[in-house]
Design a protein around this motif. Structure first.
Motif, short mmCIF file in Angstrom:
data_model
loop_
_atom_site.label_atom_id
_atom_site.label_comp_id
_atom_site.label_asym_id
_atom_site.label_seq_id
_atom_site.Cartn_x
_atom_site.Cartn_y
_atom_site.Cartn_z
N ARG A 1 -7.44 -14.24 12.77
CA ARG A 1 -7.25 -12.83 12.43
C ARG A 1 -7.66 -12.65 10.97
N THR A 2 -8.48 -11.66 10.70
CA THR A 2 -8.92 -11.44 9.32
C THR A 2 -7.79 -10.91 8.44
N THR A 3 -6.80 -10.27 9.05
CA THR A 3 -5.71 -9.68 8.27
C THR A 3 -4.68 -10.70 7.80
N THR A 4 -4.47 -11.76 8.61
CA THR A 4 -3.42 -12.73 8.28
C THR A 4 -3.93 -14.16 8.13
N GLY A 5 -5.13 -14.43 8.62
CA GLY A 5 -5.64 -15.79 8.58
C GLY A 5 -5.09 -16.68 9.67
N GLU A 6 -4.30 -16.13 10.57
CA GLU A 6 -3.70 -16.91 11.65
C GLU A 6 -4.72 -17.16 12.76
N ALA A 7 -4.62 -18.34 13.38
CA ALA A 7 -5.48 -18.65 14.52
C ALA A 7 -5.16 -17.70 15.66
N ALA A 8 -6.20 -17.30 16.41
CA ALA A 8 -6.01 -16.33 17.49
C ALA A 8 -6.99 -16.61 18.62
N ASN A 9 -6.50 -16.46 19.84
CA ASN A 9 -7.37 -16.55 21.01
C ASN A 9 -8.12 -15.24 21.16
#
Length: 237
Positions: free
Chosen positions: A220-228
């Motif tokens: 996610r560009t907003t949080t940097g969290e990995a996302a499917n």
């Protein structure tokens, strides 16, 4: 090894590829600067065929460049222009895939006292070669102007399974949240892999080619969290 990054426009959730999506075309055309792959040192005798190397390097012995014309091993056909010249009697030339039966077509029809030129698409045969059949003794010059090859392109689902892909894609799987591994039918080390999120959502995906695998990670560009996410890619070698 090269990497290209791409981000999608913002929205909350990854969007599924729409039903209107269709599989990518299996084979694509790549143009090359006109390259003389052949200039016969001796005439092709009447009613005989001569093998001509098209793929790879080492074309100097047939009048082409030692470095080749840039046609890769994955190519299945080439666009070529043939010039028949030096004939003393009228005849015709047929270009066809090496190792296959000679078709009943005419690639170039030549007179007995002047050159003749025609362009065509020729399937590649054994070891990336073509055969040239001459009805009457003749010299031949051949220029490659492009090639056709199966492309490496696909769309991957949230769970890592394949949504759409060309036959070069062997399998795909998710190796963790936002992590994917795509197996190909060839070594792509040194090739360029371009990946992009598919549909709406604020995501970015990085893709790295190595060996027979494309490894990709989405965030996610907003949080940097990995996302499917749903994503698409292509590889250029």
């Amino acid at each position: 090894m090269r990497m290209i990054l791409a981000a999608a426009a913002c929205c909350a959730l990854p969007a599924s590829p729409g039903a209107a999506q269709t599989p990518p075309p299996e084979t694509v055309f790549t143009a090359v600067a006109p390259c003389r792959a052949l200039l016969t040192p001796t005439k092709i005798p009447a009613n005989t065929s001569r093998l001509v190397q098209i793929v790879g390097s080492g074309l100097a012995s047939q009048g082409g460049p030692a470095a080749g014309c840039g046609v890769p091993a994955s190519a299945t056909a080439v666009a070529m222009s043939f010039t028949a010249y030096g004939a003393s009697t009228p005849g015709y030339l047929t270009a066809y895939a090496a190792g296959s039966a000679r078709p009943t077509i005419i690639t170039v029809s030549y007179p007995g006292n002047a050159p003749a030129t025609a362009g065509t698409i020729v399937q590649l045969g054994d070891q990336g070669r073509i055969s040239l059949f001459a009805a009457k003794d003749v010299h031949v010059a051949g220029e490659v102007t492009g090639y056709y090859a199966p492309q490496i392109r696909g769309t991957i689902n949230l769970d890592g399974s394949i949504k759409y892909a060309t036959s070069r894609i062997v399998s795909s799987t998710s190796t963790g949240t936002g992590a994917y591994s795509v197996t190909l039918d060839r070594n792509v080390t040194g090739c360029a892999a371009s990946a992009a999120p598919f549909g709406a959502g604020s995501y970015i995906i990085n893709a790295y080619p190595s060996g027979n695998t494309i490894s990709a990670w989405a965030y996610r560009t907003t949080t940097g969290e990995a996302a499917n996410i749903y994503w698409q890619f292509h590889v250029t070698c």
